[in-house]
Design an enzyme around this catalytic site. Structure first.
Site, short mmCIF file in Angstrom:
data_model
loop_
_atom_site.label_atom_id
_atom_site.label_comp_id
_atom_site.label_asym_id
_atom_site.label_seq_id
_atom_site.Cartn_x
_atom_site.Cartn_y
_atom_site.Cartn_z
N GLY A 10 -16.90 -3.14 -1.32
CA GLY A 10 -17.35 -4.35 -0.61
C GLY A 10 -17.53 -4.29 0.79
O GLY A 10 -16.95 -3.37 1.65
N ARG B 164 -16.68 -11.52 5.67
CA ARG B 164 -15.77 -12.46 6.27
C ARG B 164 -14.99 -11.70 7.66
O ARG B 164 -14.73 -12.50 8.60
CB ARG B 164 -14.62 -12.90 5.60
CG ARG B 164 -15.13 -13.99 4.58
CD ARG B 164 -14.34 -14.17 3.21
NE ARG B 164 -14.20 -13.26 2.47
CZ ARG B 164 -13.26 -13.25 1.13
NH1 ARG B 164 -12.65 -14.24 1.03
NH2 ARG B 164 -13.42 -12.33 0.37
N LYS C 104 -14.68 -3.07 5.76
CA LYS C 104 -13.44 -3.75 5.57
C LYS C 104 -12.11 -2.95 5.18
O LYS C 104 -11.09 -2.93 5.95
CB LYS C 104 -13.37 -4.60 4.41
CG LYS C 104 -12.20 -5.40 3.82
CD LYS C 104 -12.20 -6.60 3.12
CE LYS C 104 -12.65 -6.78 1.77
NZ LYS C 104 -12.39 -8.10 1.08
N THR D 34 -17.02 -7.27 -8.76
CA THR D 34 -15.71 -6.35 -9.01
C THR D 34 -16.01 -6.08 -10.70
O THR D 34 -15.65 -5.03 -10.94
CB THR D 34 -14.34 -7.36 -9.01
OG1 THR D 34 -14.78 -8.65 -9.60
CG2 THR D 34 -14.09 -7.31 -7.65
N SER E 83 -6.90 -3.32 -5.81
CA SER E 83 -7.81 -3.78 -4.73
C SER E 83 -7.87 -2.93 -3.54
O SER E 83 -6.63 -2.77 -3.05
CB SER E 83 -7.60 -5.28 -4.50
OG SER E 83 -8.30 -6.15 -5.43
N GLU F 41 -12.02 -18.76 -10.73
CA GLU F 41 -12.08 -18.51 -9.32
C GLU F 41 -11.98 -19.78 -8.61
O GLU F 41 -12.41 -20.75 -9.05
CB GLU F 41 -13.35 -17.79 -9.13
CG GLU F 41 -13.51 -16.62 -9.38
CD GLU F 41 -12.19 -15.62 -8.75
OE1 GLU F 41 -12.25 -15.11 -7.61
OE2 GLU F 41 -11.54 -15.04 -9.52
N ASN G 38 -5.81 24.54 37.85
CA ASN G 38 -6.10 25.42 36.71
C ASN G 38 -7.28 25.67 36.46
O ASN G 38 -7.67 26.34 35.73
CB ASN G 38 -5.07 24.72 35.71
CG ASN G 38 -5.65 23.40 35.39
OD1 ASN G 38 -6.09 22.69 36.29
ND2 ASN G 38 -5.62 23.10 33.97
N ALA H 124 6.58 24.46 52.09
CA ALA H 124 5.85 23.21 51.88
C ALA H 124 4.34 23.38 52.03
O ALA H 124 4.13 23.97 53.32
CB ALA H 124 6.50 21.89 52.47
C1 UD1 Z 1 -10.80 -11.20 -5.96
C2 UD1 Z 1 -10.53 -11.91 -7.64
C3 UD1 Z 1 -9.66 -13.05 -7.38
C4 UD1 Z 1 -8.35 -12.60 -6.76
C5 UD1 Z 1 -8.51 -11.88 -5.35
C6 UD1 Z 1 -7.13 -11.36 -5.21
C7 UD1 Z 1 -12.97 -11.50 -8.57
C8 UD1 Z 1 -14.09 -12.06 -8.92
N1 UD1 Z 1 -11.93 -12.25 -7.76
O1 UD1 Z 1 -11.24 -12.00 -5.28
O2 UD1 Z 1 -9.62 -13.71 -8.82
O3 UD1 Z 1 -7.58 -13.79 -6.79
O4 UD1 Z 1 -9.46 -10.81 -5.50
O5 UD1 Z 1 -7.28 -10.60 -3.80
O6 UD1 Z 1 -12.40 -10.25 -8.72
N2 UD1 Z 1 -15.42 -4.71 -4.49
C9 UD1 Z 1 -16.27 -3.78 -4.92
N3 UD1 Z 1 -17.39 -3.92 -5.41
C10 UD1 Z 1 -17.98 -4.96 -5.53
C11 UD1 Z 1 -17.35 -6.30 -4.89
C12 UD1 Z 1 -16.09 -6.12 -4.45
O7 UD1 Z 1 -15.74 -2.55 -4.95
O8 UD1 Z 1 -19.28 -5.23 -6.11
C13 UD1 Z 1 -14.20 -4.67 -4.13
C14 UD1 Z 1 -13.96 -5.18 -2.49
O9 UD1 Z 1 -14.12 -4.14 -1.47
C15 UD1 Z 1 -12.59 -5.41 -2.52
C16 UD1 Z 1 -12.02 -5.71 -3.91
O10 UD1 Z 1 -13.32 -5.43 -4.73
O11 UD1 Z 1 -11.54 -4.29 -1.92
C17 UD1 Z 1 -12.10 -7.40 -4.16
O12 UD1 Z 1 -13.18 -8.13 -3.76
P1 UD1 Z 1 -13.23 -9.29 -2.78
O13 UD1 Z 1 -14.89 -9.57 -2.83
O14 UD1 Z 1 -12.12 -9.23 -1.73
O15 UD1 Z 1 -12.58 -10.45 -3.99
P2 UD1 Z 1 -11.99 -11.86 -3.54
O16 UD1 Z 1 -13.07 -12.71 -3.10
O17 UD1 Z 1 -10.93 -11.32 -2.62
CA CA Z 2 -10.04 -9.66 -1.35
#
Ligand code: UD1
Ligand code: CA
Length: 494
Positions: A42, A46, A53, A111, A132, A188, A420, A457
């Site tokens: 991701g 934010r 990130k 995800t 994550s 969500e 030096n 000196a």
């Molecule tokens: C996600 C969960 C949420 C949970 C929260 C906990 C989903 C839809 N929601 O939300 O239920 O409470 O984590 O922290 O999963 N990422 C990828 N590829 C993508 C999208 C995201 O690798 O296409 C990675 C991001 O880099 C991140 C992780 O997945 O490390 C989670 O993604 P993020 O967008 O932060 O999800 P949250 O909104 O936090």
């Molecule tokens: Ca997250």
């Protein structure tokens, strides 16, 4: 690197061995093949950052590195797969040293999509633990607990849940009934009703899946949601609709699941990690005054009875012996400090080695490859680089010492400079034991000053000085008797 490799070594817990024996009866493989996939593709919108990130730092290292380290203590590093996408090459380069595998999710469509992309890489495993990449506080024992629960339950999907005081922003866990381990769905925040938003049990974003079940059903995910993404969380509902068990394992340490989605969250995580480190050191016998003002990296080691004053930074792989006192406002990175050393206020030190009982500062700048022997003193406004300062030697005031080997019992007078650098090359200064260098001397390298010699000196020394000699190299002094009085009398006549 060796040390890092050791950290990433396999640790198969007794419980997995127990479980695998049991599962052998049912014809399943003797040892379940388990992979860890880390979602790290991701962008982190934010954070409003140019830096991806997962490369933002908390506790002195990138967020993702914390997660990788934990993963590689649960399975061997070559069974860890980091799913990268946004700025993939940058993330890969930064994490190369961890020796894990990378899967590229070129387009980030959620995800669920991240796991779709990893299908080929994961297909030779029986189970996959999904972490994550933006939640760096997860511990090895929690991952192992979730894995063991998953294997015991024979679930298609197990999720780690946590009760949070403030669950805002997280997905909520809808259980079949309040006390059932089984999960109906994950909802969500954006899609949750007012009543569902009151649920304090959240989805941590950590899971274990049965690989066959996951890829047998992942095609059923849809993008029918406000972000038009494939949500991995929707697998809970997909499995339920297909009669496959989904369970939640609540963690007893909810702090571990906190994610760093915003600057404020990252700073909060950093603070928690630093305080945890300070508490650990204090319980090991180190006094840290005002720990909230100190920044101490995870790898730093400090022996008992050392005192750390307020506003000190101890970074990288710094090691400090016992009975030391590190006074305020010092920044120390990758240094090796022996016992009973006093670092007075305001020192900046990097890759320096300090012998027992030495005194450094106030305001010393010790640069890489500085080696200060036992009982030596380096004082205020002294800069050193690539030098050895022998036992009991002193360089107490306003001095630059570079590319030098200085023996024991040497006195370096105030304002001494080793020249030096000739504009092209660096040259060495070698000073024998018990030498006395008078104040304000310039020592033009390459240069040798023999044992026991004296330098007068304000000398500019360009030629080697033999043992026990005196070298003086400065303009001779003239004294004109009565000159000043005459001047005054002349002025009075005008
Ligand atoms: C996600 C969960 C949420 C949970 C929260 C906990 C989903 C839809 N929601 O939300 O239920 O409470 O984590 O922290 O999963 N990422 C990828 N590829 C993508 C999208 C995201 O690798 O296409 C990675 C991001 O880099 C991140 C992780 O997945 O490390 C989670 O993604 P993020 O967008 O932060 O999800 P949250 O909104 O936090
Ligand atoms: Ca997250």
């Amino acid at each position: 690197m060796k040390k890092l490799k050791a950290k990433f070594k396999l640790k198969t817990s007794a419980s997995v061995k127990r479980l695998s024996k049991r599962s052998s009866k049912s014809g399943a493989p003797l040892v379940p093949r388990i992979a860890v996939a880390i979602m790290a593709a991701g962008k982190g919108t934010r954070l409003k950052s140019q830096i991806p990130k997962v490369l933002h730092e908390v506790g002195g290292r990138p967020v993702l590195e914390h997660v990788i380290r934990a993963a590689a203590r649960v399975v061997p590093a070559n069974d860890v797969f980091a799913i990268i996408g946004h700025e993939a090459e940058r993330v890969r380069t930064a994490m190369q040293h961890a020796r894990v595998n990378f899967v590229v999710q070129a387009e980030q469509r959620g995800t669920g999509h991240a796991l779709m992309v990893a299908r080929e890489a994961l297909s030779r495993y029986d189970h996959v633990i999904v972490l994550s990449g933006d939640a760096p506080m997860i511990s090895v024992s929690t991952i192992e607990g979730m894995r063991d629960f998953h294997l015991q339950q024979g679930a298609a999907m197990t999720l780690l849940s946590a009760e949070l005081e403030n669950p805002t922003g997280y997905g909520r866990v809808l259980r079949k009934s309040p006390r059932s381990p089984e999960v109906r769905a994950i909802i969500e925040e954006k899609a949750a009703s007012a009543a569902q938003k009151r649920i304090r049990e959240i989805n941590s974003g950590f899971y274990v899946f049965d690989v066959k079940q996951l890829y047998g059903n992942i095609g059923k995910l849809s993008t029918d949601n406000p972000h038009a993404e494939y949500y991995l969380t929707d697998m809970a509902e997909v499995f339920r609709e297909n009669g496959k068990p989904v369970v939640a394992w609540p963690t007893r340490t909810p702090n571990e699941v906190l994610g760093g989605n915003t600057r404020a969250e990252l700073v909060d995580i950093d603070q928690q990690m630093r305080l945890a480190k300070c508490r650990q050191l204090m319980s090991d016998g180190v006094t840290i005054f005002y720990p909230a003002t100190c920044v101490i990296d995870a790898e730093v080691e400090i022996a008992p009875d050392t005192i750390i004053e307020p506003y000190v930074q101890l970074l990288g792989e710094t090691k400090i012996g016992s009975g030391c006192r590190i006074r305020s406002y010092s920044v120390i990175r990758d240094c090796e400090i022996a016992g009973n050393v006093m670092v007075r206020p305001g020192c900046v030190m990097e890759k320096a080695k300090i012998g027992p009982g030495a005194i450094i500062g106030p305001y010393s700048h010790l640069r890489p490859e500085t080696d200060i022997a036992e009982g030596a003193h380096v004082g205020n406004f002294v800069e050193t680089k690539k030098i050895k300062l022998g036992k009991g030697s002193k360089a107490n005031h306003l001095t630059y010492l570079g590319d030098s080997e200085i023996g024991a019992g040497v006195n370096i007078g105030a304002g001494t400079i080793t020249c030096n650098y000739d504009g092209v090359h660096k040259h060495k200064t070698i000073i024998g034991d018990d030498v006395f260098i008078g104040s304000d001397s310039t020592l033009v390298a390459p240069l040798r000053i023999g044992k026991g010699a004296y330098v007068g000196a304000a000398s500019c020394i360009t030629i080697d000085v033999p043992e026990d000699a005196l070298a003086i190299a400065r303009g001779r002094q003239f004294v004109k008797e009565g000159w000043a009085r005459k001047k005054r009398e002349e002025r009075a006549k005008r």
